[in-house]
Design a protein around this motif. Structure first.
Motif, PDB file in Angstrom:
ATOM      1  N   UNK A   1       0.668  -1.173   0.004  1.00  0.00           N
ATOM      2  CA  UNK A   1      -0.071   0.095   0.114  1.00  0.00           C
ATOM      3  C   UNK A   1       0.781   1.289  -0.084  1.00  0.00           C
ATOM      4  N   UNK A   2       0.249   2.441  -0.954  1.00  0.00           N
ATOM      5  CA  UNK A   2       1.091   3.427  -0.922  1.00  0.00           C
ATOM      6  C   UNK A   2       0.780   4.556   0.360  1.00  0.00           C
ATOM      7  N   UNK A   3       1.636   5.509   0.697  1.00  0.00           N
ATOM      8  CA  UNK A   3       1.616   6.086   1.687  1.00  0.00           C
ATOM      9  C   UNK A   3       0.021   6.975   1.695  1.00  0.00           C
ATOM     10  N   UNK A   4      -0.349   7.557   0.473  1.00  0.00           N
ATOM     11  CA  UNK A   4      -1.469   8.072   0.482  1.00  0.00           C
ATOM     12  C   UNK A   4      -2.735   7.440   0.849  1.00  0.00           C
ATOM     13  N   UNK A   5      -2.578   6.025   0.362  1.00  0.00           N
ATOM     14  CA  UNK A   5      -3.825   5.293   0.784  1.00  0.00           C
ATOM     15  C   UNK A   5      -3.815   4.890   2.068  1.00  0.00           C
ATOM     16  N   UNK A   6      -2.687   5.086   2.947  1.00  0.00           N
ATOM     17  CA  UNK A   6      -2.592   4.897   4.499  1.00  0.00           C
ATOM     18  C   UNK A   6      -3.135   6.098   5.163  1.00  0.00           C
ATOM     19  N   UNK A   7      -3.554   7.294   4.522  1.00  0.00           N
ATOM     20  CA  UNK A   7      -4.034   8.392   5.227  1.00  0.00           C
ATOM     21  C   UNK A   7      -5.514   7.983   5.449  1.00  0.00           C
ATOM     22  N   UNK A   8      -5.996   8.238   6.729  1.00  0.00           N
ATOM     23  CA  UNK A   8      -7.424   7.903   6.939  1.00  0.00           C
ATOM     24  C   UNK A   8      -8.218   9.127   6.261  1.00  0.00           C
ATOM     25  N   UNK A   9      -9.410   8.614   5.817  1.00  0.00           N
ATOM     26  CA  UNK A   9     -10.233   9.710   5.327  1.00  0.00           C
ATOM     27  C   UNK A   9     -10.638  10.826   6.307  1.00  0.00           C
ATOM     28  N   UNK A  10     -10.645  10.563   7.655  1.00  0.00           N
ATOM     29  CA  UNK A  10     -11.227  11.358   8.744  1.00  0.00           C
ATOM     30  C   UNK A  10     -10.275  12.402   8.819  1.00  0.00           C
ATOM     31  N   UNK A  12      -8.434  13.694   6.321  1.00  0.00           N
ATOM     32  CA  UNK A  12      -8.719  14.456   5.022  1.00  0.00           C
ATOM     33  C   UNK A  12      -9.757  15.440   5.282  1.00  0.00           C
ATOM     34  N   UNK A  13     -10.900  15.011   5.673  1.00  0.00           N
ATOM     35  CA  UNK A  13     -12.058  16.034   5.950  1.00  0.00           C
ATOM     36  C   UNK A  13     -11.682  16.826   7.105  1.00  0.00           C
ATOM     37  N   UNK A  14     -10.966  16.568   8.120  1.00  0.00           N
ATOM     38  CA  UNK A  14     -10.699  17.412   9.202  1.00  0.00           C
ATOM     39  C   UNK A  14      -9.687  18.677   8.713  1.00  0.00           C
ATOM     40  N   UNK A  15      -8.812  18.318   7.832  1.00  0.00           N
ATOM     41  CA  UNK A  15      -7.856  19.115   7.336  1.00  0.00           C
ATOM     42  C   UNK A  15      -8.823  20.438   6.206  1.00  0.00           C
TER      43      UNK A  15
END
Length: 393
Positions: A1-10, A12-15
């Protein structure tokens, strides 16, 4: 898995939410600054005092007057009615003609009245002779007192009958009761009239009367014999004397009737026309001002605007003591005031103003000397102020 896929969606929404909030906050701060600047700009523009022209006025002693809605009326008006029945034999005056006291207006035919009068005269003569005979016989004792009283009664009855017929004959002639104008004459030759039918109406034109109604608060200042004026419907003003003031109020209006007697030698005044009745009430100290200087305050009270010693506008409530076609005399003001003659529509009570001398006062045409301005009142600038005075405050 790439690092981007490891970032949780929650996360992303918070940012995204944090970034959006920061952007909105920056807009509010900028808008507040702009609004603050927009609010402060007009304050800087309205800080300059408005230029007004003033005139110094000192109170003078005048008579406070009351102006009433009135109507003209003749001094006397009489409707002549038939006192006996009969046919109109002749008419002696035309409608609208002037008549003197005692002038014949119309005649009713005598018919058999003359014969009745001759008969009554004969009866009176007969009764008189009978009475004289009975009286002489009574003095010699040949007649009783009862016979004498009866003869006297018969004579008086005959005399009364003759007087009644003579009065009926006199009533056939209709005469003017006073000098005036024959206003109406509804009968013509040949008309039959009964007792009480109208024959003519006569109006006395000199003097004439102007009637009005006084309010309760003014009736105590008016009395018979005092002078007064009346402005007629054609613009003329006539002077006269108060001849009557009612002592009992009209129950419906709570007003008191008043009459002003005026001369009318040429008979030009007409009855029933509208008029303005002006009566002096009392002497007061009042200021003479132009009628267009009157204004209303926020409470709806009538008054005038002046400039006080601190250079600010003052509104004074006032009452109209006297008025003419273009001028008013106002009661209730200080003894000396600086009237705003130009620009009063652009200022309100409490506003600071710049004083410009009134044209009449600057030219020396006024009768009063101007009151010196205080140090707080600044002279009018040569440029820029007139633009402020031209627009609303």
């Amino acid at each position: 898995m790439t690092k981007l896929s490891q970032i949780r969606p929650i996360w992303i929404v918070l940012i995204i939410v944090i970034a959006l909030a920061a952007w909105l906050a920056s807009g509010m701060v900028g808008g507040s600054a702009q609004e603050s600047g927009a609010e402060t700009a007009p304050e800087e523009n309205t800080a300059k005092p408005v230029s007004v022209a003033v005139r110094t006025s000192r109170a003078e002693s005048v008579w406070r007057e009351v102006e009433l809605n009135g109507r003209t009326a003749p001094d006397r008006a009489v409707t002549l009615r038939a006192q006996t029945a009969g046919r109109i034999r002749s008419v002696e005056a035309d409608r609208g003609s002037r008549v003197n006291e005692g002038d014949v207006l119309a005649r009713i035919a005598l018919d058999d009245r003359s014969a009745s009068r001759n008969e009554a005269r004969a009866v009176v003569e007969q009764r008189r002779l009978q009475y004289e005979a009975v009286r002489k016989m009574s003095e010699k004792g040949y007649q009783t007192r009862t016979d004498l009283a009866q003869a006297k009664s018969d004579l008086e009855a005959a005399q009364a009958q003759l007087a009644e017929i003579q009065q009926d004959i006199d009533n056939t002639v209709m005469r003017a009761p006073f000098a005036g104008v024959l206003e109406t004459r509804p009968v013509e030759v040949g008309d039959y009239v009964g007792v009480g039918d109208e024959i003519a109406r006569v109006i006395q034109q000199d003097p004439f009367v102007v009637r009005g109604d006084l309010a309760e608060k003014d009736v105590a200042f008016v009395e018979p014999g005092q002078p007064g004026r009346a402005r007629l419907i054609d613009g003329r003003t006539v002077e006269g004397t108060v001849r009557y003031v009612a002592t009992e109020a009209n129950e419906a209006t709570r007003t008191y009737a008043v009459e002003l007697e005026v001369d009318n030698p040429e008979g030009r005044l007409v009855s029933g026309a509208s008029a303005k009745l002006m009566l002096p009430l009392e002497q007061v100290e009042a200021h003479e001002v132009a009628a267009d200087l009157l204004t209303l305050d926020e409470a709806g009270d009538m008054g005038i605007k002046t400039v006080g010693e601190d250079g600010r506008v003052v509104f004074h409530r006032a009452e109209i003591a006297k008025s003419s076609d273009k001028q008013l005399w106002l009661d209730g003001l200080p003894e000396t005031v600086r009237l705003i003659t130009t620009g009063q529509g652009f200022v309100r009570a409490g506003d600071e103003v710049t004083i410009v001398a009134d044209g009449d006062e600057a030219a020396g045409g006024g009768t009063d000397k101007p009151v010196p301005a205080t140090d707080d009142v600044r002279p009018a600038p040569q440029e820029g102020v007139e633009n402020d005075a031209d627009g609303p405050a």
